[in-house]
Design an enzyme around this catalytic site. Structure first.
Site, mmCIF file in Angstrom:
data_model
loop_
_atom_site.group_PDB
_atom_site.id
_atom_site.type_symbol
_atom_site.label_atom_id
_atom_site.label_comp_id
_atom_site.label_asym_id
_atom_site.label_seq_id
_atom_site.Cartn_x
_atom_site.Cartn_y
_atom_site.Cartn_z
ATOM 1 C CE LYS A 81 2.342 -2.431 -4.384
ATOM 2 N NZ LYS A 81 2.094 -2.057 -2.983
ATOM 3 C CG ASP B 9 -1.886 -1.179 1.204
ATOM 4 O OD1 ASP B 9 -2.215 -1.664 0.107
ATOM 5 O OD2 ASP B 9 -2.271 -1.632 2.293
ATOM 6 C CD GLN C 68 0.662 -8.873 -2.598
ATOM 7 O OE1 GLN C 68 1.324 -9.551 -3.360
ATOM 8 N NE2 GLN C 68 -0.564 -8.536 -2.874
ATOM 9 N N GLY D 25 -4.615 -4.152 -3.810
ATOM 10 C CA GLY D 25 -5.567 -3.099 -4.156
ATOM 11 C C GLY D 25 -4.743 -1.884 -4.540
ATOM 12 C CG HIS D 26 -1.992 -1.970 -7.059
ATOM 13 N ND1 HIS D 26 -1.096 -2.530 -7.924
ATOM 14 C CD2 HIS D 26 -1.719 -2.507 -5.847
ATOM 15 C CE1 HIS D 26 -0.317 -3.377 -7.260
ATOM 16 N NE2 HIS D 26 -0.683 -3.382 -6.001
HETATM 17 P P1 GDP Z 1 -0.758 0.392 -3.563
HETATM 18 O O1 GDP Z 1 -1.357 -0.885 -3.115
HETATM 19 O O2 GDP Z 1 0.719 0.432 -3.335
HETATM 20 O O3 GDP Z 1 -1.108 0.744 -4.988
HETATM 21 O O4 GDP Z 1 -1.385 1.528 -2.640
HETATM 22 P P2 GDP Z 1 -2.940 1.660 -2.211
HETATM 23 O O5 GDP Z 1 -3.707 2.153 -3.351
HETATM 24 O O6 GDP Z 1 -3.403 0.439 -1.529
HETATM 25 O O7 GDP Z 1 -2.809 2.744 -1.050
HETATM 26 C C1 GDP Z 1 -2.263 3.998 -1.261
HETATM 27 C C2 GDP Z 1 -3.338 5.037 -0.889
HETATM 28 O O8 GDP Z 1 -2.721 6.297 -0.753
HETATM 29 C C3 GDP Z 1 -4.388 5.212 -1.959
HETATM 30 O O9 GDP Z 1 -5.592 5.577 -1.358
HETATM 31 C C4 GDP Z 1 -3.830 6.347 -2.807
HETATM 32 O O10 GDP Z 1 -4.856 7.069 -3.484
HETATM 33 C C5 GDP Z 1 -3.209 7.202 -1.743
HETATM 34 N N1 GDP Z 1 -2.027 7.980 -2.144
HETATM 35 C C6 GDP Z 1 -1.041 7.644 -3.009
HETATM 36 N N2 GDP Z 1 -0.076 8.592 -3.009
HETATM 37 C C7 GDP Z 1 -0.464 9.532 -2.132
HETATM 38 C C8 GDP Z 1 0.104 10.749 -1.668
HETATM 39 O O11 GDP Z 1 1.206 11.151 -2.032
HETATM 40 N N3 GDP Z 1 -0.602 11.459 -0.713
HETATM 41 C C9 GDP Z 1 -1.800 11.044 -0.250
HETATM 42 N N4 GDP Z 1 -2.410 11.794 0.670
HETATM 43 N N5 GDP Z 1 -2.381 9.899 -0.664
HETATM 44 C C10 GDP Z 1 -1.712 9.151 -1.577
HETATM 45 P P1 IMO Z 2 -0.958 -4.137 -2.282
HETATM 46 O O1 IMO Z 2 -0.492 -4.672 -3.622
HETATM 47 C C1 IMO Z 2 -1.025 -4.584 2.045
HETATM 48 C C2 IMO Z 2 -1.185 -8.666 3.626
HETATM 49 C C3 IMO Z 2 -2.459 -9.100 4.319
HETATM 50 C C4 IMO Z 2 -1.896 -10.114 5.305
HETATM 51 C C5 IMO Z 2 -0.781 -10.769 4.510
HETATM 52 C C6 IMO Z 2 -1.167 -12.069 3.842
HETATM 53 O O2 IMO Z 2 -2.231 -3.424 -2.334
HETATM 54 O O3 IMO Z 2 0.156 -3.378 -1.629
HETATM 55 P P2 IMO Z 2 -2.727 -12.768 1.794
HETATM 56 O O4 IMO Z 2 -4.100 -12.339 1.415
HETATM 57 O O5 IMO Z 2 -1.687 -12.471 0.783
HETATM 58 O O6 IMO Z 2 -2.684 -14.193 2.274
HETATM 59 O O7 IMO Z 2 -2.373 -11.883 3.106
HETATM 60 O O8 IMO Z 2 -0.388 -9.833 3.521
HETATM 61 N N1 IMO Z 2 -1.376 -8.138 2.244
HETATM 62 C C7 IMO Z 2 -1.282 -6.854 1.925
HETATM 63 N N2 IMO Z 2 -1.085 -5.761 2.696
HETATM 64 N N3 IMO Z 2 -1.113 -4.454 0.702
HETATM 65 C C8 IMO Z 2 -1.283 -5.544 -0.080
HETATM 66 O O9 IMO Z 2 -1.245 -5.484 -1.431
HETATM 67 C C9 IMO Z 2 -1.428 -6.807 0.532
HETATM 68 N N4 IMO Z 2 -1.625 -8.060 0.062
HETATM 69 C C10 IMO Z 2 -1.585 -8.868 1.133
HETATM 70 O O10 IMO Z 2 -3.095 -8.032 4.953
HETATM 71 O O11 IMO Z 2 -1.301 -9.436 6.376
HETATM 72 MG MG MG Z 3 -2.897 -1.563 -1.846
#
Ligand code: GDP
Ligand code: IMO
Ligand code: MG
Length: 423
Positions: free
Chosen positions: A16, A13, A222, A40-41
């Site tokens: 990416k 998270d 991840q 979840g991207h």
């Molecule tokens: P990912 O899994 O690495 O793609 O990241 P996620 O989407 O799960 O979580 C990142 C969260 O932070 C999302 O809600 C993005 O919209 C938000 N986000 C990304 N970059 C920034 C930033 O620079 N500032 C803020 N406030 N939010 C951001």
């Molecule tokens: P993105 O790509 C954050 C965590 C889960 C749990 C562990 C194992 O959005 O960064 P699983 O479902 O793979 O068996 O879960 O890994 N986890 C993540 N945490 N971002 C993710 O993906 C994750 N994918 C799995 O919360 O702790």
């Molecule tokens: Mg994510």
């Protein structure tokens, strides 16, 4: 042409999805190399906020091709929903999305096994997203799995039935109730939708693309601290999230890897179970969670928050061979008078600067350095020269400590809130 890799350096998270979307205009192909719908991207632009799970984050670009590699595990039901979400947004998918025949399929019974295993673990549960990731990768390495290419075989249904029978035997050992039949209907409907997407031998496809001079960006899911080998085991996911995973998950030889972009938050979060040395249990942790809207993009669970951890970050940089860093969410820290950086740990009475084998609770204590914070709204800034001195000092400090340039400072979730630093 070398293949660049983009991956998370923390517990996922990091942002990416946002950065892949920003960088896609520099590439011809975006290729996801591991993980599945546990990811979840999030992408934000033109007032749209969209979360992708299996589909690469280059899909909104008008011409870029998006490849789901052999290292990915696909749940056809979630994949179908993702396609429908994109169709609603009128995203043109024609010929823009390709799936490796060698990617493994998540069966409904994999999800049941995931849930049964977590239930049996009780308080020791991994905190899985319950998407069937672990059981699917177990079947892959156990040489029992079903692959996307199997859908094209005449005995696909028999293969499915055989694997499910095996799963049912295992499920019988758990005290776990389930209704598989109702899940199967949706699954087979979704298989029909998946069949409409072009299946490819992605390793050949990518080798040829590279030879033709096409630019490829490999997208990770991840983060490095969730890697099956190098993460905080057993509280990890079941795939190699590090650069090596891009080689095995796409068929890219190690000597063909170009830049490795490592993404990290200016602080740190974790969702699910497992140790987290710099976790904050106080009002500051709650305030970071609120300001950063730290709730899972896949499960909606609250993300645990804490200070940035340099020993863990250095470890991830080394394992991945990161050439360029990208720092996300600096804007979230604006409201705090000071911020902290963990530079070392006190471990069994000794000061160390590396991530040890065992990071369990009272064995490890973070040692912090405190910095004055940038008490300014960053979300409208567009260049490094506009940033407050406290932030540019912080960036310089991290670059020195991490021995790697920070080429992007992200100041908000939107595509446009991205500041390039000599990139
Ligand atoms: P990912 O899994 O690495 O793609 O990241 P996620 O989407 O799960 O979580 C990142 C969260 O932070 C999302 O809600 C993005 O919209 C938000 N986000 C990304 N970059 C920034 C930033 O620079 N500032 C803020 N406030 N939010 C951001
Ligand atoms: P993105 O790509 C954050 C965590 C889960 C749990 C562990 C194992 O959005 O960064 P699983 O479902 O793979 O068996 O879960 O890994 N986890 C993540 N945490 N971002 C993710 O993906 C994750 N994918 C799995 O919360 O702790
Ligand atoms: Mg994510």
């Amino acid at each position: 042409m070398a293949v660049d890799v983009l991956l998370g350096l923390q517990w996922g998270d990091e942002g990416k999805g946002k950065i892949v979307d920003v960088l896609t205009s520099n590439y011809d192909i975006i290729a996801r190399f591991q993980g599945g719908p546990n990811a979840g991207h999030t992408l934000e632009f033109d007032g749209i906020k969209h979360v992708l799970h299996t589909i690469p984050s280059g899909i909104f670009h008008p011409t870029a091709l998006n490849v789901i590699g052999n290292g990915v595990v696909i749940d056809p039901v979630i994949f179908k929903k993702e396609l429908e979400g994109l169709e609603k947004l009128k995203v043109n998918l024609d010929g823009k999305l390709l799936v490796s025949r060698k990617a493994h399929l998540i069966l409904p019974s994999h999800k049941l096994l995931d849930a049964a295993s977590e239930q049996a673990k009780g308080k020791d549960k991994i905190g899985s997203t319950l998407k069937g990731i672990g059981p699917t990768y177990m079947d892959k390495t156990g040489r029992n799995g079903l692959r996307v290419g199997d859908i094209e075989l005449p005995d696909f249904k028999e293969r499915y039935t055989k694997l499910v029978a095996k799963h049912q035997q295992i499920l019988n050992h758990y005290d776990f109730e389930y209704d598989l039949e109702s899940m199967e209907k949706d699954w087979f409907e979704a298989i029909e939708r998946l069949k409409q997407i072009e299946f490819i031998d992605s390793e050949h496809y990518l080798v040829n693309a590279r030879k033709e001079g096409k630019k490829v960006l490999a997208e990770g899911a991840q983060g490095s601290l969730l890697d099956i080998d190098f993460g905080t085991y057993p509280f990890v996911t079941s795939s190699n999230t590090v650069t090596a995973g891009a080689c095995t998950g796409l068929g890219i030889a190690p000597n063909r890897i170009g830049d490795v972009f490592g993404i990290f938050k200016a602080y740190l979060t974790r969702v699910g179970s497992g140790h987290f040395p710099t976790e904050l249990f106080d009002d500051t942790g709650a305030a970071i969670q609120k300001a950063g809207n730290e709730f899972g993009a896949t499960t909606g669970r609250a993300r645990r928050c804490g200070w940035i951890d340099l020993p863990a970050l250095k470890y991830a940089i080394n394992i991945n061979g990161v050439t360029k860093l990208m720092m996300m969410k600096a804007d979230v820290l604006s409201e705090f008078p000071t911020i902290k950086v963990c530079t070392h740990y006190k471990y069994n009475g000794e000061v160390i600067d590396y991530l040890p084998y065992n990071i369990e609770g009272d064995k490890i204590e973070p040692i912090y350095k405190e910095f004055p914070c940038w008490k300014e709204d960053l979300t409208t800034k567009t260049s490094m020269s506009e940033l407050p001195k406290e932030l540019t000092d912080y960036v310089e400090y991290l670059e020195k400590e991490l021995e790697t340039p920070i080429v992007i400072v992200s100041v908000g979730p939107d595509r446009t809130q991205t500041i390039l630093n000599n990139f």
